[in-house]
Scaffold this motif. Structure first.
Motif, PDB file in Angstrom:
ATOM      1  N   VAL A  42     -22.409  54.776 -30.940  1.00 30.38           N
ATOM      2  CA  VAL A  42     -23.413  54.009 -30.209  1.00 30.38           C
ATOM      3  C   VAL A  42     -23.186  54.281 -28.725  1.00 30.38           C
ATOM      4  CG1 VAL A  42     -24.257  51.692 -29.685  1.00 30.38           C
ATOM      5  CG2 VAL A  42     -23.402  52.202 -31.977  1.00 30.38           C
ATOM      6  N   PRO A  43     -24.204  54.710 -27.979  1.00 31.17           N
ATOM      7  CA  PRO A  43     -24.017  54.944 -26.544  1.00 31.17           C
ATOM      8  C   PRO A  43     -23.565  53.674 -25.828  1.00 31.17           C
ATOM      9  CG  PRO A  43     -26.131  55.831 -27.288  1.00 31.17           C
ATOM     10  CD  PRO A  43     -25.576  55.018 -28.421  1.00 31.17           C
ATOM     11  N   ALA A  44     -22.527  53.795 -25.010  1.00 32.32           N
ATOM     12  CA  ALA A  44     -21.985  52.640 -24.282  1.00 32.32           C
ATOM     13  C   ALA A  44     -23.048  51.989 -23.401  1.00 32.32           C
ATOM     14  CB  ALA A  44     -20.788  53.073 -23.444  1.00 32.32           C
ATOM     15  N   ALA A  45     -23.963  52.787 -22.857  1.00 27.55           N
ATOM     16  CA  ALA A  45     -25.006  52.246 -21.989  1.00 27.55           C
ATOM     17  C   ALA A  45     -25.939  51.285 -22.729  1.00 27.55           C
ATOM     18  CB  ALA A  45     -25.832  53.389 -21.387  1.00 27.55           C
ATOM     19  N   HIS A  46     -26.000  51.405 -24.054  1.00 27.49           N
ATOM     20  CA  HIS A  46     -26.886  50.553 -24.857  1.00 27.49           C
ATOM     21  C   HIS A  46     -26.132  49.425 -25.564  1.00 27.49           C
ATOM     22  CE1 HIS A  46     -30.243  53.277 -24.278  1.00 27.49           C
ATOM     23  NE2 HIS A  46     -29.427  54.272 -24.577  1.00 27.49           N
ATOM     24  N   SER A  47     -24.864  49.259 -25.221  1.00 26.32           N
ATOM     25  CA  SER A  47     -24.065  48.276 -25.960  1.00 26.32           C
ATOM     26  C   SER A  47     -23.138  47.489 -25.039  1.00 26.32           C
ATOM     27  CB  SER A  47     -23.260  48.981 -27.042  1.00 26.32           C
ATOM     28  OG  SER A  47     -22.453  49.988 -26.463  1.00 26.32           O
ATOM     29  N   VAL A  48     -23.657  47.010 -23.952  1.00 22.50           N
ATOM     30  CA  VAL A  48     -22.857  46.277 -22.979  1.00 22.50           C
ATOM     31  C   VAL A  48     -22.188  45.076 -23.656  1.00 22.50           C
ATOM     32  CG1 VAL A  48     -22.924  44.963 -20.828  1.00 22.50           C
ATOM     33  CG2 VAL A  48     -24.323  47.024 -21.079  1.00 22.50           C
ATOM     34  N   GLY A  49     -20.874  44.994 -23.515  1.00 22.46           N
ATOM     35  CA  GLY A  49     -20.118  43.891 -24.097  1.00 22.46           C
ATOM     36  C   GLY A  49     -19.737  44.084 -25.549  1.00 22.46           C
ATOM     37  N   LEU A  50     -20.230  45.150 -26.172  1.00 27.54           N
ATOM     38  CA  LEU A  50     -19.935  45.395 -27.577  1.00 27.54           C
ATOM     39  C   LEU A  50     -18.988  46.572 -27.746  1.00 27.54           C
ATOM     40  CD1 LEU A  50     -23.453  45.064 -29.257  1.00 27.54           C
ATOM     41  CD2 LEU A  50     -21.641  43.352 -29.136  1.00 27.54           C
ATOM     42  N   GLY A  69     -21.259  51.102 -36.419  1.00 26.32           N
ATOM     43  CA  GLY A  69     -21.470  51.850 -35.188  1.00 26.32           C
ATOM     44  C   GLY A  69     -20.322  51.558 -34.244  1.00 26.32           C
ATOM     45  N   LEU A  70     -19.780  52.599 -33.621  1.00 27.63           N
ATOM     46  CA  LEU A  70     -18.676  52.452 -32.675  1.00 27.63           C
ATOM     47  C   LEU A  70     -19.128  52.933 -31.305  1.00 27.63           C
ATOM     48  CD1 LEU A  70     -15.846  53.882 -34.938  1.00 27.63           C
ATOM     49  CD2 LEU A  70     -16.302  51.469 -34.432  1.00 27.63           C
ATOM     50  N   THR A  71     -18.916  52.108 -30.298  1.00 26.08           N
ATOM     51  CA  THR A  71     -19.300  52.486 -28.944  1.00 26.08           C
ATOM     52  C   THR A  71     -18.546  53.751 -28.550  1.00 26.08           C
ATOM     53  OG1 THR A  71     -19.647  50.160 -28.457  1.00 26.08           O
ATOM     54  CG2 THR A  71     -19.532  51.633 -26.592  1.00 26.08           C
ATOM     55  N   ASP A  72     -19.253  54.706 -27.967  1.00 26.14           N
ATOM     56  CA  ASP A  72     -18.674  56.028 -27.723  1.00 26.14           C
ATOM     57  C   ASP A  72     -17.643  56.092 -26.597  1.00 26.14           C
ATOM     58  OD1 ASP A  72     -20.348  55.895 -25.505  1.00 26.14           O
ATOM     59  OD2 ASP A  72     -21.659  57.523 -26.158  1.00 26.14           O
ATOM     60  N   ASP A  73     -17.369  54.975 -25.928  1.00 28.30           N
ATOM     61  CA  ASP A  73     -16.376  55.002 -24.853  1.00 28.30           C
ATOM     62  C   ASP A  73     -15.054  54.321 -25.229  1.00 28.30           C
ATOM     63  OD1 ASP A  73     -17.288  52.387 -24.871  1.00 28.30           O
ATOM     64  OD2 ASP A  73     -17.400  52.204 -22.692  1.00 28.30           O
ATOM     65  N   LEU A  74     -14.842  54.040 -26.501  1.00 23.84           N
ATOM     66  CA  LEU A  74     -13.608  53.381 -26.932  1.00 23.84           C
ATOM     67  C   LEU A  74     -12.445  54.369 -26.960  1.00 23.84           C
ATOM     68  CD1 LEU A  74     -14.922  51.370 -30.035  1.00 23.84           C
ATOM     69  CD2 LEU A  74     -14.721  50.576 -27.662  1.00 23.84           C
ATOM     70  N   ASP A  75     -11.247  53.912 -26.557  1.00 20.14           N
ATOM     71  CA  ASP A  75     -10.071  54.768 -26.731  1.00 20.14           C
ATOM     72  C   ASP A  75      -9.700  54.758 -28.219  1.00 20.14           C
ATOM     73  OD1 ASP A  75      -8.334  52.563 -27.355  1.00 20.14           O
ATOM     74  OD2 ASP A  75      -7.895  52.273 -25.235  1.00 20.14           O
ATOM     75  N   ASP A  76      -8.801  55.659 -28.625  1.00 16.13           N
ATOM     76  CA  ASP A  76      -8.486  55.806 -30.051  1.00 16.13           C
ATOM     77  C   ASP A  76      -7.937  54.529 -30.678  1.00 16.13           C
ATOM     78  OD1 ASP A  76      -9.425  58.375 -30.239  1.00 16.13           O
ATOM     79  OD2 ASP A  76      -7.459  59.324 -30.132  1.00 16.13           O
ATOM     80  N   ASP A  77      -7.103  53.779 -29.939  1.00 11.68           N
ATOM     81  CA  ASP A  77      -6.525  52.565 -30.497  1.00 11.68           C
ATOM     82  C   ASP A  77      -7.597  51.509 -30.762  1.00 11.68           C
ATOM     83  OD1 ASP A  77      -3.986  53.653 -30.495  1.00 11.68           O
ATOM     84  OD2 ASP A  77      -3.390  52.686 -28.614  1.00 11.68           O
ATOM     85  N   LEU A  78      -8.449  51.257 -29.773  1.00 12.03           N
ATOM     86  CA  LEU A  78      -9.503  50.268 -29.956  1.00 12.03           C
ATOM     87  C   LEU A  78     -10.517  50.748 -30.994  1.00 12.03           C
ATOM     88  CD1 LEU A  78     -10.605  47.523 -29.173  1.00 12.03           C
ATOM     89  CD2 LEU A  78     -11.756  48.588 -27.222  1.00 12.03           C
ATOM     90  N   ARG A  79     -10.779  52.044 -31.023  1.00 16.86           N
ATOM     91  CA  ARG A  79     -11.697  52.618 -32.015  1.00 16.86           C
ATOM     92  C   ARG A  79     -11.174  52.347 -33.426  1.00 16.86           C
ATOM     93  NH1 ARG A  79     -15.742  55.953 -31.208  1.00 16.86           N
ATOM     94  NH2 ARG A  79     -16.462  57.321 -32.835  1.00 16.86           N
ATOM     95  N   ALA A  80      -9.873  52.558 -33.639  1.00 14.30           N
ATOM     96  CA  ALA A  80      -9.277  52.307 -34.954  1.00 14.30           C
ATOM     97  C   ALA A  80      -9.360  50.828 -35.313  1.00 14.30           C
ATOM     98  CB  ALA A  80      -7.821  52.772 -34.975  1.00 14.30           C
ATOM     99  N   ASP A  81      -9.058  49.961 -34.353  1.00 14.33           N
ATOM    100  CA  ASP A  81      -9.059  48.523 -34.619  1.00 14.33           C
ATOM    101  C   ASP A  81     -10.458  48.009 -34.947  1.00 14.33           C
ATOM    102  OD1 ASP A  81      -6.412  48.825 -33.959  1.00 14.33           O
ATOM    103  OD2 ASP A  81      -6.507  47.624 -32.132  1.00 14.33           O
ATOM    104  N   VAL A  82     -11.456  48.468 -34.206  1.00 15.37           N
ATOM    105  CA  VAL A  82     -12.840  48.023 -34.445  1.00 15.37           C
ATOM    106  C   VAL A  82     -13.359  48.600 -35.757  1.00 15.37           C
ATOM    107  CG1 VAL A  82     -15.208  48.133 -33.562  1.00 15.37           C
ATOM    108  CG2 VAL A  82     -13.307  47.648 -32.001  1.00 15.37           C
ATOM    109  N   LEU A  83     -13.026  49.844 -36.048  1.00 17.67           N
ATOM    110  CA  LEU A  83     -13.444  50.453 -37.315  1.00 17.67           C
ATOM    111  C   LEU A  83     -12.822  49.701 -38.490  1.00 17.67           C
ATOM    112  CD1 LEU A  83     -14.864  52.584 -38.989  1.00 17.67           C
ATOM    113  CD2 LEU A  83     -13.002  54.174 -38.435  1.00 17.67           C
ATOM    114  N   ALA A  84     -11.546  49.372 -38.405  1.00 19.61           N
ATOM    115  CA  ALA A  84     -10.892  48.617 -39.475  1.00 19.61           C
ATOM    116  C   ALA A  84     -11.545  47.247 -39.634  1.00 19.61           C
ATOM    117  CB  ALA A  84      -9.400  48.471 -39.189  1.00 19.61           C
ATOM    118  N   PHE A  85     -11.864  46.593 -38.521  1.00 22.20           N
ATOM    119  CA  PHE A  85     -12.514  45.285 -38.588  1.00 22.20           C
ATOM    120  C   PHE A  85     -13.891  45.404 -39.243  1.00 22.20           C
ATOM    121  CE2 PHE A  85     -15.075  41.821 -36.752  1.00 22.20           C
ATOM    122  CZ  PHE A  85     -14.325  40.732 -37.174  1.00 22.20           C
ATOM    123  N   GLY A  86     -14.666  46.416 -38.858  1.00 18.65           N
ATOM    124  CA  GLY A  86     -15.980  46.624 -39.474  1.00 18.65           C
ATOM    125  C   GLY A  86     -15.872  46.867 -40.971  1.00 18.65           C
TER     126      GLY A  86
END
Length: 148
Positions: A42-50, A69-86
């Motif tokens: 998900v483009p970061a510009a379209h997902s403020v706060g998400l 959907g994962l915001t495209d500006d997440l670092d690997d650690d936050l990306r993993a955590d949000v993906l696991a939560f989803g």
């Protein structure tokens, strides 16, 4: 709710244990793919706060399609955590998506204190299995307001 692919070896040697999947994100993406869950950027510009989105929609064949959907500006650690939560929301508490009129909820960027139960706890256990220790895998789910 979402179809799961069977372990082709029936010995527990599924893709999550593949030595080529060297990061928690890669392991979680393999898990999502193996269970029929679509993961997209998900483009970061379209997902403020998400940090991401989680939801169920109808596929081309009319069958339910689980997506994260994962915001495209997440670092690997936050990306993993949000993906696991989803993944944990879709697998453990899919009924929570009924809170949204379109079956999609936003996942906040801000971590909440680690939950002792529910999708945050399930996500923490998934990440442990994938080799990541996270300070918290619990995030706020939000109904996304339409601009219409």
């Amino acid at each position: 709710m979402c179809e799961r692919a069977d372990d082709p070896t029936a010995k527990g040697d599924g893709s999550i244990n593949d030595p080529l999947l060297s990061t928690p994100v890669a392991r979680l993406l393999a898990l999502a793919m193996g269970t029929g869950i679509r993961v997209f950027d998900v483009p970061a510009a379209h997902s403020v706060g998400l940090a991401g989105l989680v939801g169920v929609s109808s596929g081309d064949d009319g069958e339910p399609q689980c997506s994260i959907g994962l915001t495209d500006d997440l670092d690997d650690d936050l990306r993993a955590d949000v993906l696991a939560f989803g993944l944990a929301v879709l697998v453990g508490t899919p009924e929570i998506l009924d809170e949204s009129p379109d079956g999609v909820l936003g996942i906040s960027r801000q971590r909440l204190p680690q939950a002792g139960n529910g999708p945050g706890n399930l996500a923490w256990h998934m990440l442990q299995t994938c080799g990541r220790e996270s300070p918290s895998t619990t995030f706020r789910l939000m109904v996304i307001q339409s601009d219409e």
